[in-house]
Design a protein around this motif. Structure first.
Motif, PDB file in Angstrom:
ATOM      1  N   TYR A  67      48.720  35.875  40.775  1.00 57.09           N
ATOM      2  CA  TYR A  67      47.448  36.462  41.204  1.00 57.09           C
ATOM      3  C   TYR A  67      46.482  35.357  41.645  1.00 57.09           C
ATOM      4  O   TYR A  67      45.845  35.458  42.692  1.00 57.09           O
ATOM      5  CB  TYR A  67      46.837  37.292  40.071  1.00 57.09           C
ATOM      6  CG  TYR A  67      45.502  37.908  40.414  1.00 57.09           C
ATOM      7  CD1 TYR A  67      45.444  39.085  41.152  1.00 57.09           C
ATOM      8  CD2 TYR A  67      44.310  37.311  40.019  1.00 57.09           C
ATOM      9  CE1 TYR A  67      44.229  39.656  41.488  1.00 57.09           C
ATOM     10  CE2 TYR A  67      43.088  37.873  40.354  1.00 57.09           C
ATOM     11  CZ  TYR A  67      43.052  39.048  41.085  1.00 57.09           C
ATOM     12  OH  TYR A  67      41.849  39.604  41.417  1.00 57.09           O
ATOM     13  N   GLN A  68      46.409  34.300  40.852  1.00 58.23           N
ATOM     14  CA  GLN A  68      45.519  33.194  41.174  1.00 58.23           C
ATOM     15  C   GLN A  68      45.910  32.561  42.507  1.00 58.23           C
ATOM     16  O   GLN A  68      45.052  32.263  43.339  1.00 58.23           O
ATOM     17  CB  GLN A  68      45.546  32.153  40.064  1.00 58.23           C
ATOM     18  CG  GLN A  68      44.616  30.975  40.315  1.00 58.23           C
ATOM     19  CD  GLN A  68      44.654  29.954  39.192  1.00 58.23           C
ATOM     20  OE1 GLN A  68      45.473  30.046  38.287  1.00 58.23           O
ATOM     21  NE2 GLN A  68      43.770  28.988  39.254  1.00 58.23           N
ATOM     22  N   LYS A  69      47.202  32.345  42.737  1.00 61.36           N
ATOM     23  CA  LYS A  69      47.688  31.754  43.985  1.00 61.36           C
ATOM     24  C   LYS A  69      47.331  32.627  45.176  1.00 61.36           C
ATOM     25  O   LYS A  69      46.895  32.129  46.213  1.00 61.36           O
ATOM     26  CB  LYS A  69      49.205  31.520  43.942  1.00 61.36           C
ATOM     27  CG  LYS A  69      49.647  30.368  43.061  1.00 61.36           C
ATOM     28  CD  LYS A  69      49.147  29.046  43.547  1.00 61.36           C
ATOM     29  CE  LYS A  69      50.069  28.496  44.606  1.00 61.36           C
ATOM     30  NZ  LYS A  69      49.672  27.186  45.092  1.00 61.36           N
ATOM     31  N   SER A  70      47.518  33.941  45.051  1.00 62.32           N
ATOM     32  CA  SER A  70      47.213  34.831  46.174  1.00 62.32           C
ATOM     33  C   SER A  70      45.721  34.828  46.482  1.00 62.32           C
ATOM     34  O   SER A  70      45.320  34.880  47.637  1.00 62.32           O
ATOM     35  CB  SER A  70      47.706  36.256  45.901  1.00 62.32           C
ATOM     36  OG  SER A  70      46.939  36.870  44.886  1.00 62.32           O
ATOM     37  N   MET A  71      44.878  34.743  45.446  1.00 60.06           N
ATOM     38  CA  MET A  71      43.433  34.680  45.663  1.00 60.06           C
ATOM     39  C   MET A  71      43.044  33.370  46.344  1.00 60.06           C
ATOM     40  O   MET A  71      42.171  33.356  47.206  1.00 60.06           O
ATOM     41  CB  MET A  71      42.678  34.836  44.344  1.00 60.06           C
ATOM     42  CG  MET A  71      42.666  36.242  43.789  1.00 60.06           C
ATOM     43  SD  MET A  71      41.770  37.427  44.817  1.00 60.06           S
ATOM     44  CE  MET A  71      40.086  36.878  44.574  1.00 60.06           C
ATOM     45  N   GLU A  72      43.694  32.279  45.963  1.00 56.50           N
ATOM     46  CA  GLU A  72      43.392  30.987  46.571  1.00 56.50           C
ATOM     47  C   GLU A  72      43.807  30.967  48.036  1.00 56.50           C
ATOM     48  O   GLU A  72      43.102  30.419  48.878  1.00 56.50           O
ATOM     49  CB  GLU A  72      44.089  29.861  45.817  1.00 56.50           C
ATOM     50  CG  GLU A  72      43.475  29.564  44.468  1.00 56.50           C
ATOM     51  CD  GLU A  72      44.258  28.534  43.672  1.00 56.50           C
ATOM     52  OE1 GLU A  72      45.303  28.048  44.151  1.00 56.50           O
ATOM     53  OE2 GLU A  72      43.811  28.211  42.556  1.00 56.50           O
ATOM     54  N   GLU A  73      44.940  31.578  48.356  1.00 56.25           N
ATOM     55  CA  GLU A  73      45.441  31.573  49.724  1.00 56.25           C
ATOM     56  C   GLU A  73      44.575  32.419  50.644  1.00 56.25           C
ATOM     57  O   GLU A  73      44.215  32.007  51.740  1.00 56.25           O
ATOM     58  CB  GLU A  73      46.891  32.056  49.759  1.00 56.25           C
ATOM     59  CG  GLU A  73      47.858  31.069  49.149  1.00 56.25           C
ATOM     60  CD  GLU A  73      49.261  31.632  48.983  1.00 56.25           C
ATOM     61  OE1 GLU A  73      49.538  32.747  49.456  1.00 56.25           O
ATOM     62  OE2 GLU A  73      50.085  30.944  48.357  1.00 56.25           O
ATOM     63  N   LEU A  74      44.239  33.632  50.223  1.00 54.28           N
ATOM     64  CA  LEU A  74      43.471  34.546  51.059  1.00 54.28           C
ATOM     65  C   LEU A  74      41.967  34.319  50.902  1.00 54.28           C
ATOM     66  O   LEU A  74      41.209  34.464  51.854  1.00 54.28           O
ATOM     67  CB  LEU A  74      43.830  35.996  50.699  1.00 54.28           C
ATOM     68  CG  LEU A  74      43.319  37.087  51.611  1.00 54.28           C
ATOM     69  CD1 LEU A  74      43.776  36.871  53.053  1.00 54.28           C
ATOM     70  CD2 LEU A  74      43.794  38.442  51.121  1.00 54.28           C
ATOM     71  N   GLY A  75      41.530  33.982  49.694  1.00 56.89           N
ATOM     72  CA  GLY A  75      40.114  33.771  49.442  1.00 56.89           C
ATOM     73  C   GLY A  75      39.399  35.013  48.920  1.00 56.89           C
ATOM     74  O   GLY A  75      38.253  34.945  48.510  1.00 56.89           O
ATOM     75  N   TYR A  84      35.613  38.210  46.243  1.00 58.75           N
ATOM     76  CA  TYR A  84      35.846  36.851  46.712  1.00 58.75           C
ATOM     77  C   TYR A  84      36.247  35.924  45.594  1.00 58.75           C
ATOM     78  O   TYR A  84      35.779  36.051  44.477  1.00 58.75           O
ATOM     79  CB  TYR A  84      34.595  36.312  47.421  1.00 58.75           C
ATOM     80  CG  TYR A  84      34.398  36.931  48.779  1.00 58.75           C
ATOM     81  CD1 TYR A  84      35.065  36.431  49.886  1.00 58.75           C
ATOM     82  CD2 TYR A  84      33.570  38.032  48.932  1.00 58.75           C
ATOM     83  CE1 TYR A  84      34.899  37.003  51.122  1.00 58.75           C
ATOM     84  CE2 TYR A  84      33.405  38.616  50.169  1.00 58.75           C
ATOM     85  CZ  TYR A  84      34.064  38.098  51.261  1.00 58.75           C
ATOM     86  OH  TYR A  84      33.911  38.676  52.490  1.00 58.75           O
ATOM     87  N   SER A  85      37.109  34.971  45.942  1.00 61.37           N
ATOM     88  CA  SER A  85      37.509  33.937  45.012  1.00 61.37           C
ATOM     89  C   SER A  85      36.300  33.086  44.677  1.00 61.37           C
ATOM     90  O   SER A  85      35.400  32.901  45.497  1.00 61.37           O
ATOM     91  CB  SER A  85      38.590  33.057  45.663  1.00 61.37           C
ATOM     92  OG  SER A  85      38.801  31.908  44.910  1.00 61.37           O
ATOM     93  N   SER A  86      36.274  32.553  43.464  1.00 60.65           N
ATOM     94  CA  SER A  86      35.163  31.695  43.073  1.00 60.65           C
ATOM     95  C   SER A  86      35.216  30.361  43.815  1.00 60.65           C
ATOM     96  O   SER A  86      34.244  29.638  43.839  1.00 60.65           O
ATOM     97  CB  SER A  86      35.154  31.474  41.564  1.00 60.65           C
ATOM     98  OG  SER A  86      36.370  30.903  41.157  1.00 60.65           O
ATOM     99  N   ARG A  87      36.360  30.059  44.433  1.00 57.15           N
ATOM    100  CA  ARG A  87      36.505  28.820  45.209  1.00 57.15           C
ATOM    101  C   ARG A  87      36.406  29.162  46.684  1.00 57.15           C
ATOM    102  O   ARG A  87      37.377  29.422  47.353  1.00 57.15           O
ATOM    103  CB  ARG A  87      37.861  28.179  44.945  1.00 57.15           C
ATOM    104  CG  ARG A  87      37.945  27.512  43.613  1.00 57.15           C
ATOM    105  CD  ARG A  87      39.230  26.775  43.493  1.00 57.15           C
ATOM    106  NE  ARG A  87      39.402  25.878  44.661  1.00 57.15           N
ATOM    107  CZ  ARG A  87      40.477  25.140  44.853  1.00 57.15           C
ATOM    108  NH1 ARG A  87      41.441  25.165  43.994  1.00 57.15           N
ATOM    109  NH2 ARG A  87      40.565  24.372  45.897  1.00 57.15           N
ATOM    110  N   ARG A  88      35.189  29.168  47.213  1.00 57.16           N
ATOM    111  CA  ARG A  88      34.980  29.447  48.631  1.00 57.16           C
ATOM    112  C   ARG A  88      34.552  28.167  49.317  1.00 57.16           C
ATOM    113  O   ARG A  88      33.546  27.587  49.002  1.00 57.16           O
ATOM    114  CB  ARG A  88      33.916  30.517  48.807  1.00 57.16           C
ATOM    115  CG  ARG A  88      34.390  31.854  48.285  1.00 57.16           C
ATOM    116  CD  ARG A  88      33.324  32.881  48.369  1.00 57.16           C
ATOM    117  NE  ARG A  88      33.024  33.187  49.754  1.00 57.16           N
ATOM    118  CZ  ARG A  88      32.139  34.080  50.128  1.00 57.16           C
ATOM    119  NH1 ARG A  88      31.468  34.758  49.235  1.00 57.16           N
ATOM    120  NH2 ARG A  88      31.892  34.317  51.401  1.00 57.16           N
ATOM    121  N   ASP A  89      35.388  27.704  50.263  1.00 52.25           N
ATOM    122  CA  ASP A  89      35.094  26.447  50.975  1.00 52.25           C
ATOM    123  C   ASP A  89      34.278  26.701  52.214  1.00 52.25           C
ATOM    124  O   ASP A  89      34.235  27.673  52.810  1.00 52.25           O
ATOM    125  CB  ASP A  89      36.400  25.730  51.350  1.00 52.25           C
ATOM    126  CG  ASP A  89      37.204  25.373  50.094  1.00 52.25           C
ATOM    127  OD1 ASP A  89      36.572  25.031  49.074  1.00 52.25           O
ATOM    128  OD2 ASP A  89      38.433  25.457  50.151  1.00 52.25           O
TER     129      ASP A  89
END
Length: 135
Positions: free
Chosen positions: A101-109, A130-135
């Motif tokens: 789940y974490q990986k999919s959130m990081e990939e899509l955002g 949204y993921s907490s890691r938004r670049d």
């Protein structure tokens, strides 16, 4: 030992997603609601739709844990509607599921969930967690 750390880290990340959700959606996801004669003002008197689902803004008052089945939200393009409380959960039960789940959130955002009318059936838009890691 590493699996426990990943599971704990992902659990904290999921909590972060919910916090970001509350903050990102115009600050209006969890606002106040009138009680309309509830016998106990600390328990919300949410309206009920034809499916038996409660809907409204919640949790209110602050500090309560009762949340309606359908939570008022503003989706993409400013569309107002409701998200299912169950859709806000990541529903992971193992460290492996949490990691995926974490990986999919990081990939899509973000994670996209349906935005409904108060009937809980009619999809009127999209709501993004949204993921907490938004670049």
């Amino acid at each position: 030992m590493n699996e426990k750390k990943v599971f704990i880290g992902v659990s904290l990340a999921v909590l972060g997603f919910v916090a970001v959700l509350v903050i990102n959606q115009s600050g209006a996801l969890f606002s106040t609601m009138n009680y309309k004669g509830a016998s106990n003002p600390s328990i919300p008197n949410y309206p009920i739709n034809e499916q038996g689902q409660t809907y409204g803004q919640g949790p209110y008052p602050a500090g309560t844990t009762q949340v309606p089945d359908l939570i008022s939200a503003t989706g993409e393009n400013g569309v107002n509607g409701y998200v299912k409380a169950t859709d806000l959960n990541s529903n992971v039960s193992t460290p492996e599921e949490a990691y995926a789940y974490q990986k999919s959130m990081e990939e899509l955002g973000y994670k996209s969930i349906p935005l409904y009318k108060s009937d809980g059936k009619t999809v009127i838009g999209e709501f993004r967690l949204y993921s907490s890691r938004r670049d």
